[in-house]
Design a protein around this motif. Structure first.
Motif, PDB file in Angstrom:
ATOM      1  N   ALA A 311      52.274  16.316  45.850  1.00  0.00           N
ATOM      2  CA  ALA A 311      51.341  15.341  45.819  1.00  0.00           C
ATOM      3  C   ALA A 311      50.304  15.581  46.677  1.00  0.00           C
ATOM      4  O   ALA A 311      49.131  15.375  46.332  1.00  0.00           O
ATOM      5  CB  ALA A 311      52.116  13.882  46.229  1.00  0.00           C
ATOM      6  N   VAL A 312      50.478  16.064  48.049  1.00  0.00           N
ATOM      7  CA  VAL A 312      49.379  16.371  48.834  1.00  0.00           C
ATOM      8  C   VAL A 312      48.653  17.596  48.089  1.00  0.00           C
ATOM      9  O   VAL A 312      47.382  17.625  48.211  1.00  0.00           O
ATOM     10  CB  VAL A 312      50.011  16.800  50.152  1.00  0.00           C
ATOM     11  N   LYS A 313      49.295  18.493  47.617  1.00  0.00           N
ATOM     12  CA  LYS A 313      48.363  19.409  46.836  1.00  0.00           C
ATOM     13  C   LYS A 313      47.474  18.904  46.014  1.00  0.00           C
ATOM     14  O   LYS A 313      46.227  19.506  45.603  1.00  0.00           O
ATOM     15  CB  LYS A 313      49.373  20.689  46.441  1.00  0.00           C
ATOM     16  N   GLN A 314      48.096  18.037  44.936  1.00  0.00           N
ATOM     17  CA  GLN A 314      47.153  17.570  43.861  1.00  0.00           C
ATOM     18  C   GLN A 314      46.204  16.803  44.388  1.00  0.00           C
ATOM     19  O   GLN A 314      44.830  16.604  43.858  1.00  0.00           O
ATOM     20  CB  GLN A 314      48.243  16.693  43.143  1.00  0.00           C
ATOM     21  N   ALA A 315      46.416  16.036  45.634  1.00  0.00           N
ATOM     22  CA  ALA A 315      45.362  15.275  46.337  1.00  0.00           C
ATOM     23  C   ALA A 315      44.124  16.010  46.556  1.00  0.00           C
ATOM     24  O   ALA A 315      43.267  15.592  46.592  1.00  0.00           O
ATOM     25  CB  ALA A 315      45.937  14.435  47.466  1.00  0.00           C
ATOM     26  N   GLU A 316      44.695  17.232  47.384  1.00  0.00           N
ATOM     27  CA  GLU A 316      43.491  18.164  47.830  1.00  0.00           C
ATOM     28  C   GLU A 316      42.746  18.825  46.862  1.00  0.00           C
ATOM     29  O   GLU A 316      41.829  18.770  47.051  1.00  0.00           O
ATOM     30  CB  GLU A 316      44.469  19.204  48.578  1.00  0.00           C
ATOM     31  N   SER A 317      43.460  19.133  45.607  1.00  0.00           N
ATOM     32  CA  SER A 317      42.666  19.505  44.413  1.00  0.00           C
ATOM     33  C   SER A 317      41.753  18.453  43.948  1.00  0.00           C
ATOM     34  O   SER A 317      40.561  18.999  43.730  1.00  0.00           O
ATOM     35  CB  SER A 317      43.721  20.245  43.408  1.00  0.00           C
ATOM     36  N   PHE A 318      42.068  17.308  44.006  1.00  0.00           N
ATOM     37  CA  PHE A 318      41.251  16.239  43.456  1.00  0.00           C
ATOM     38  C   PHE A 318      40.136  16.026  44.374  1.00  0.00           C
ATOM     39  O   PHE A 318      38.937  15.940  43.704  1.00  0.00           O
ATOM     40  CB  PHE A 318      42.003  15.137  43.202  1.00  0.00           C
ATOM     41  N   ALA A 319      40.399  15.998  45.660  1.00  0.00           N
ATOM     42  CA  ALA A 319      39.291  15.963  46.652  1.00  0.00           C
ATOM     43  C   ALA A 319      38.187  16.876  46.545  1.00  0.00           C
ATOM     44  O   ALA A 319      37.100  16.554  46.636  1.00  0.00           O
ATOM     45  CB  ALA A 319      39.950  15.897  48.010  1.00  0.00           C
ATOM     46  N   LEU A 320      38.670  18.094  46.311  1.00  0.00           N
ATOM     47  CA  LEU A 320      37.666  19.404  46.302  1.00  0.00           C
ATOM     48  C   LEU A 320      36.811  19.159  44.940  1.00  0.00           C
ATOM     49  O   LEU A 320      35.708  19.350  44.895  1.00  0.00           O
ATOM     50  CB  LEU A 320      38.475  20.506  46.510  1.00  0.00           C
ATOM     51  N   LEU A 321      37.628  18.888  44.015  1.00  0.00           N
ATOM     52  CA  LEU A 321      37.068  18.647  42.681  1.00  0.00           C
ATOM     53  C   LEU A 321      35.857  17.548  42.809  1.00  0.00           C
ATOM     54  O   LEU A 321      34.466  17.774  42.425  1.00  0.00           O
ATOM     55  CB  LEU A 321      38.091  18.473  41.590  1.00  0.00           C
ATOM     56  N   LEU A 322      36.279  16.430  43.261  1.00  0.00           N
ATOM     57  CA  LEU A 322      35.204  15.399  43.353  1.00  0.00           C
ATOM     58  C   LEU A 322      34.157  15.488  44.311  1.00  0.00           C
ATOM     59  O   LEU A 322      32.924  15.166  43.956  1.00  0.00           O
ATOM     60  CB  LEU A 322      36.135  14.001  43.825  1.00  0.00           C
ATOM     61  N   LYS A 323      34.479  16.115  45.303  1.00  0.00           N
ATOM     62  CA  LYS A 323      33.377  16.457  46.505  1.00  0.00           C
ATOM     63  C   LYS A 323      32.546  17.304  45.612  1.00  0.00           C
ATOM     64  O   LYS A 323      31.134  17.403  45.945  1.00  0.00           O
ATOM     65  CB  LYS A 323      34.135  17.181  47.482  1.00  0.00           C
ATOM     66  N   ARG A 324      32.971  18.480  44.952  1.00  0.00           N
ATOM     67  CA  ARG A 324      31.916  19.564  44.438  1.00  0.00           C
ATOM     68  C   ARG A 324      31.248  18.815  43.287  1.00  0.00           C
ATOM     69  O   ARG A 324      29.818  19.087  43.013  1.00  0.00           O
ATOM     70  CB  ARG A 324      32.628  20.627  43.937  1.00  0.00           C
ATOM     71  N   HIS A 325      31.438  18.044  42.306  1.00  0.00           N
ATOM     72  CA  HIS A 325      30.805  17.517  41.245  1.00  0.00           C
ATOM     73  C   HIS A 325      30.184  16.121  41.624  1.00  0.00           C
ATOM     74  O   HIS A 325      29.159  15.862  40.729  1.00  0.00           O
ATOM     75  CB  HIS A 325      32.052  17.370  40.009  1.00  0.00           C
ATOM     76  N   THR A 326      30.732  15.287  42.519  1.00  0.00           N
ATOM     77  CA  THR A 326      29.930  14.061  42.518  1.00  0.00           C
ATOM     78  C   THR A 326      29.375  13.804  43.851  1.00  0.00           C
ATOM     79  O   THR A 326      28.242  13.357  44.274  1.00  0.00           O
ATOM     80  CB  THR A 326      31.110  12.885  42.311  1.00  0.00           C
ATOM     81  N   LEU A 327      30.322  14.098  45.096  1.00  0.00           N
ATOM     82  CA  LEU A 327      29.960  13.504  46.410  1.00  0.00           C
ATOM     83  C   LEU A 327      28.851  14.559  46.883  1.00  0.00           C
ATOM     84  O   LEU A 327      27.954  13.866  47.664  1.00  0.00           O
ATOM     85  CB  LEU A 327      31.260  13.545  47.229  1.00  0.00           C
ATOM     86  N   ALA A 328      28.889  15.895  46.658  1.00  0.00           N
ATOM     87  CA  ALA A 328      27.913  16.890  47.093  1.00  0.00           C
ATOM     88  C   ALA A 328      26.455  16.443  46.630  1.00  0.00           C
ATOM     89  O   ALA A 328      25.744  16.341  47.411  1.00  0.00           O
ATOM     90  CB  ALA A 328      28.388  18.226  46.846  1.00  0.00           C
ATOM     91  N   SER A 329      26.533  16.065  45.266  1.00  0.00           N
ATOM     92  CA  SER A 329      25.166  15.704  44.826  1.00  0.00           C
ATOM     93  C   SER A 329      24.427  14.502  45.653  1.00  0.00           C
ATOM     94  O   SER A 329      23.371  14.405  45.888  1.00  0.00           O
ATOM     95  CB  SER A 329      25.003  16.035  43.310  1.00  0.00           C
ATOM     96  N   SER A 330      25.482  13.390  45.444  1.00  0.00           N
ATOM     97  CA  SER A 330      25.046  12.150  46.089  1.00  0.00           C
ATOM     98  C   SER A 330      24.814  12.361  47.384  1.00  0.00           C
ATOM     99  O   SER A 330      23.687  11.625  47.838  1.00  0.00           O
ATOM    100  CB  SER A 330      26.160  11.054  45.735  1.00  0.00           C
ATOM    101  N   ALA A 331      25.541  13.166  48.215  1.00  0.00           N
ATOM    102  CA  ALA A 331      25.258  13.144  49.547  1.00  0.00           C
ATOM    103  C   ALA A 331      23.993  13.817  49.835  1.00  0.00           C
ATOM    104  O   ALA A 331      23.151  13.468  50.690  1.00  0.00           O
ATOM    105  CB  ALA A 331      26.214  13.907  50.287  1.00  0.00           C
ATOM    106  N   ALA A 332      23.534  14.749  49.058  1.00  0.00           N
ATOM    107  CA  ALA A 332      22.269  15.628  49.198  1.00  0.00           C
ATOM    108  C   ALA A 332      21.028  14.685  48.897  1.00  0.00           C
ATOM    109  O   ALA A 332      20.120  14.648  49.487  1.00  0.00           O
ATOM    110  CB  ALA A 332      22.193  16.952  48.393  1.00  0.00           C
ATOM    111  N   ALA A 333      21.289  13.915  48.029  1.00  0.00           N
ATOM    112  CA  ALA A 333      20.280  12.773  47.710  1.00  0.00           C
ATOM    113  C   ALA A 333      20.300  11.556  48.598  1.00  0.00           C
ATOM    114  O   ALA A 333      19.544  10.682  48.355  1.00  0.00           O
ATOM    115  CB  ALA A 333      20.349  12.234  46.193  1.00  0.00           C
ATOM    116  N   GLY A 334      21.280  11.605  49.603  1.00  0.00           N
ATOM    117  CA  GLY A 334      21.200  10.314  50.281  1.00  0.00           C
ATOM    118  C   GLY A 334      21.595   9.087  49.705  1.00  0.00           C
ATOM    119  O   GLY A 334      21.551   7.982  50.124  1.00  0.00           O
TER     120      GLY A 334
END
Length: 758
Positions: A311-334
């Protein structure tokens, strides 16, 4: 007597609590770990003579101890988790090896029993009078066992058909039947050793063949959920539970990856909707896998550890995926709101798994925190840039804050507060920022970062206000800040102070109430945490508010310095307040008309105007207005006290200070004390500084050999002349003919005799 006993018990409890507070957690828990610990006796010893308040105190103490114990256990588990998982896997592998060894030993035991039976039969035949030959014995056994051997042959044929047709349940039943017959044959010696060994080996081989079939079925993506659980359960019944559980988790992982690929293909944007769908998919799959794991293998620690690791492995993969596709762009835009909504969704789904023993929030937050900090930084930068742009066009006129914005709907601004345009927008942006950062506070503990960021942008806004003052030093040193619109009038300059004071004293703390450690300002009625936590965090809250106030003090000091410099220096940079004003008075033959010097008349006029302005603008904040006037007066007087050239010319110059100059200087200082006292902004420090510089001027005259006290009038004369000057400058007095002409030229004549007040 009873009260004394209770007091003693309360004191002992307090002493015990203070003593235990200094012990480590392990030392505090020793009393509960002993084999002789009696809960009822412990509670009775603590509560026998307690009143209600002391009982509540003990209850609170035990609850805190319970929380600390749970936290210590959690830290211990996480600290040794990797070793625990590794040991569990080694134990599982060892169990498989032991199972193989048991089967091998069973076969060896059957062979030994067969050999022993053969030896026994041979010895019996040797003692029998009617001795049989080996061939006769073999023929006899063949006749007795032919029925069982026939069943064995039919059993193998039937099992081969069941396995070929993949009839799992019937194959399992047949294998169980074969195992039972083999055990009965071994006990009853109804099969020859070779036949029994052949039967056991064949059953073992067919069992392995069935296990391989089940493993292949589990790995097929087309296998439905019900069939998957049945196959895993059957594989566990075959004695290969570790393999069954691993295959179950791998199957869910393959399905999850396929569903994620399908979801990414069907989404053209990666916003909040994508994050919600992805979070729902991942955590629902983890929940289903946890349910199937519990149903198939139960709560075996070794399997539970494998489930947690997966479960930890799946959660980490999910976090990296969400960070790469959603959080990174929204964070860059503030875009802090998008980040906050995504993390809220993930936290909500994570909380649903906690009841199953899966605490995945720390895993996600470890990956999300850098992105959140980046979004915070971008948002704060946007606030700073927007405030600078608004300050360039702000006319520094005050108006009530308009309603209807998102921030004002959640954190309403008091209707009696007036701010300029840039301050209104700054307040609105800070409110929105803190509103978005609030939901992240509990999960990521962002109160330090968010509040420090608010301090940063407030300091930047105060810098803009300082640069709006005419002739600001920062305005000249930093060309970037020259775009700020200058506050020309005293009303506009005072409005700068109003902006900073209201933001720091009321509006920003009220907006920060959702993430302040104590739960808000005095206006807040719903504290976020308990009272005990409030007492611990109040110093941090007070220190944060003090930092806001220091920025306001910085603007106030710049305001006072600016107005003091306007009085002391001309536009060309020449000094107006110099010692020559007083030194040159003794060169005239005629005694002057005693009145405060023009520069101190201007100081009085300026303070009177500013006092009127602040009384209108600082309604309900009279203390700040008083301190402002006090600091402005002190700034001028302290300049005189600290100006070395001023005193060098008066004390050691070619033309030292004379008696007339001393009298004028004394009158000017007395004038300042009188109007500051009447305006209620005469501080002890200001009073002492004035007394000190008057004494220094008297000493300067004494150094020339003259006795200043023979020429100086009484102190009442200075007070009377100062009072006359104040009323004349404010237009509150007149001189009537009934009292003769005004005569303030002679110290021996009371100037007040020629004055009549209205």
């Amino acid at each position: 007597m009873e009260a004394r006993a209770r007091g003693s018990m309360s004191s002992s409890i307090g002493d015990s609590a203070e003593l235990e507070a200094n012990l480590t957690l392990s030392d505090r828990l020793k009393v509960f770990k002993g084999s002789t610990f009696d809960p009822e006796a412990y509670v009775t010893s603590k509560c026998q003579h307690m009143n209600e308040k002391e009982t509540k105190h003990l209850t609170s103490y035990l609850v805190e101890l319970k929380k600390a114990s749970a936290e210590e256990m959690r830290k211990s588990v996480y600290a040794n988790y990797a070793a625990f998982i590794r040991t569990s896997k080694e134990i599982s592998a060892l169990e498989g090896q032991l199972l193989s060894m048991r089967n091998l030993l069973s076969a060896q035991a059957a062979l030994v029993h067969g050999l022993a039976d053969g030896v026994h039969i041979s010895s019996l035949c040797a003692d029998d009078a009617d001795e049989l030959t080996d061939q006769d014995l073999y023929n006899m056994d063949n006749k007795q066992l032919s029925k069982i051997e026939t069943w064995v042959v039919e059993f193998f044929d039937r099992l081969e058909v069941l396995l070929a047709e993949k009839r799992v349940d019937e194959s399992m039943a047949a294998l169980e039947e074969g195992r039972r017959v083999a055990m009965e044959a071994q006990e009853q010696r109804t099969l020859s050793p070779s036949t029994l060994l052949s039967l056991n080996n064949e059953i073992k081989a067919k069992r392995q063949e069935l296990a391989d079939q089940l493993a292949e079925a589990i790995g097929q993506p087309s296998t439905r959920a019900g069939e998957l659980r049945s196959a895993v359960l059957a594989l566990k019944k075959l004695g290969d539970g570790s393999r069954a559980h691993t295959l179950l988790l791998k199957s869910y992982e393959r399905r999850l990856q396929a569903n994620i690929q399908s979801l990414r293909g069907s989404n053209t944007s990666y916003g909040v909707a994508f994050a919600a769908a992805l979070s729902q998919l991942v955590f629902s799959t983890i929940a289903q896998a946890a349910s199937d794991s519990l149903a198939v293998v139960g709560e075996d620690p070794s399997y539970s550890s494998e489930l947690v690791t997966w479960a930890v492995k799946q959660a980490e993969s999910f976090a990296l995926l969400l960070k790469r596709h959603t959080l990174a762009s929204s964070a860059a835009a503030g875009s802090l709101r998008v980040t906050a909504e995504c993390i809220q969704l993930c936290a909500s789904h994570c909380s649903s798994l906690e009841s199953r023993g899966l605490a995945l929030s720390p895993v996600l937050l470890k990956h999300f925190r850098p992105g959140v900090e980046q979004a915070l930084t971008g948002n704060l930068k946007r606030i700073e840039q927007s405030s600078a742009a608004l300050a360039a066009s702000d006319d520094w006129s005050l108006a009530y804050t308009p309603t209807g914005s998102r921030a004002s709907s959640t954190t309403p601004t008091a209707p009696h507060l007036k701010l300029s345009i840039s301050a209104q927008r700054f307040n609105s942006m800070v409110q929105e920022f803190l509103e978005d950062a609030g939901p992240l506070d509990e999960a990521l503990q962002l109160d330090g970062i968010a509040l420090d960021g608010v301090l940063q942008v407030f300091n930047a806004y105060v810098d803009l206000l300082i640069n709006a003052l005419p002739g600001s030093a920062e305005n000249e040193e930093n060309p970037v800040h020259r775009i700020v619109r200058i506050a020309e009038t005293e009303s506009q300059q005072t409005a700068l102070l109003v902006n900073a004071l209201l933001l720091a004293d009321e509006l920003i703390p009220r907006s920060a109430s959702r993430i302040l450690p104590q739960g808000g300002t005095s206006q807040s009625t719903t504290p976020r945490r308990g009272a005990s936590s409030d007492r611990q965090n109040r110093p941090e809250q007070r220190e944060w508010k003090k930092k806001l106030q220091r920025s306001v003090d910085r603007l106030r000091d710049s305001f006072c310095r600016q107005h003091a410099l306007e009085l002391i220096f001309t536009e060309e940079g020449e000094v107006r307040l110099s010692s020559e004003i007083y030194i040159l008075m003794d060169e005239t033959a005629e005694e002057p008309e005693w009145f405060p010097s023009p520069i101190f008349q201007e100081l009085f006029a300026k303070l009177t105007r500013i006092s009127t302005i602040v009384s209108d603008m600082f309604v309900g904040r009279e203390r700040f207005a008083t301190i402002l006037l006090m600091r402005l007066t002190e700034t001028v007087i302290l300049w005189i006290s600290d100006d070395q050239s001023f005193w060098e010319e008066m004390e050691t110059g070619e033309k030292p200070l004379g008696p007339l100059g001393l009298q004028q200087f004394y009158l000017d200082m007395e004038f300042v004390m009188i109007f500051a006292s009447q305006g209620r902004y005469l501080s002890r420090n200001l009073h002492q500084v004035i007394k000190n510089i008057i004494a220094r001027a008297i000493e300067a005259v004494s150094a020339t050999g003259l006795d200043p006290y023979t020429t100086l009038p009484e102190e009442e004369w200075f007070a009377e002349v100062a009072q006359i000057a104040i009323k004349m400058l404010t237009g509150k007095g007149n001189f009537g003919g009934n009292h003769g002409e005004r005569d303030v030229t002679s110290p021996s004549v009371s100037s007040a005799k020629s004055y009549t007040s209205n």
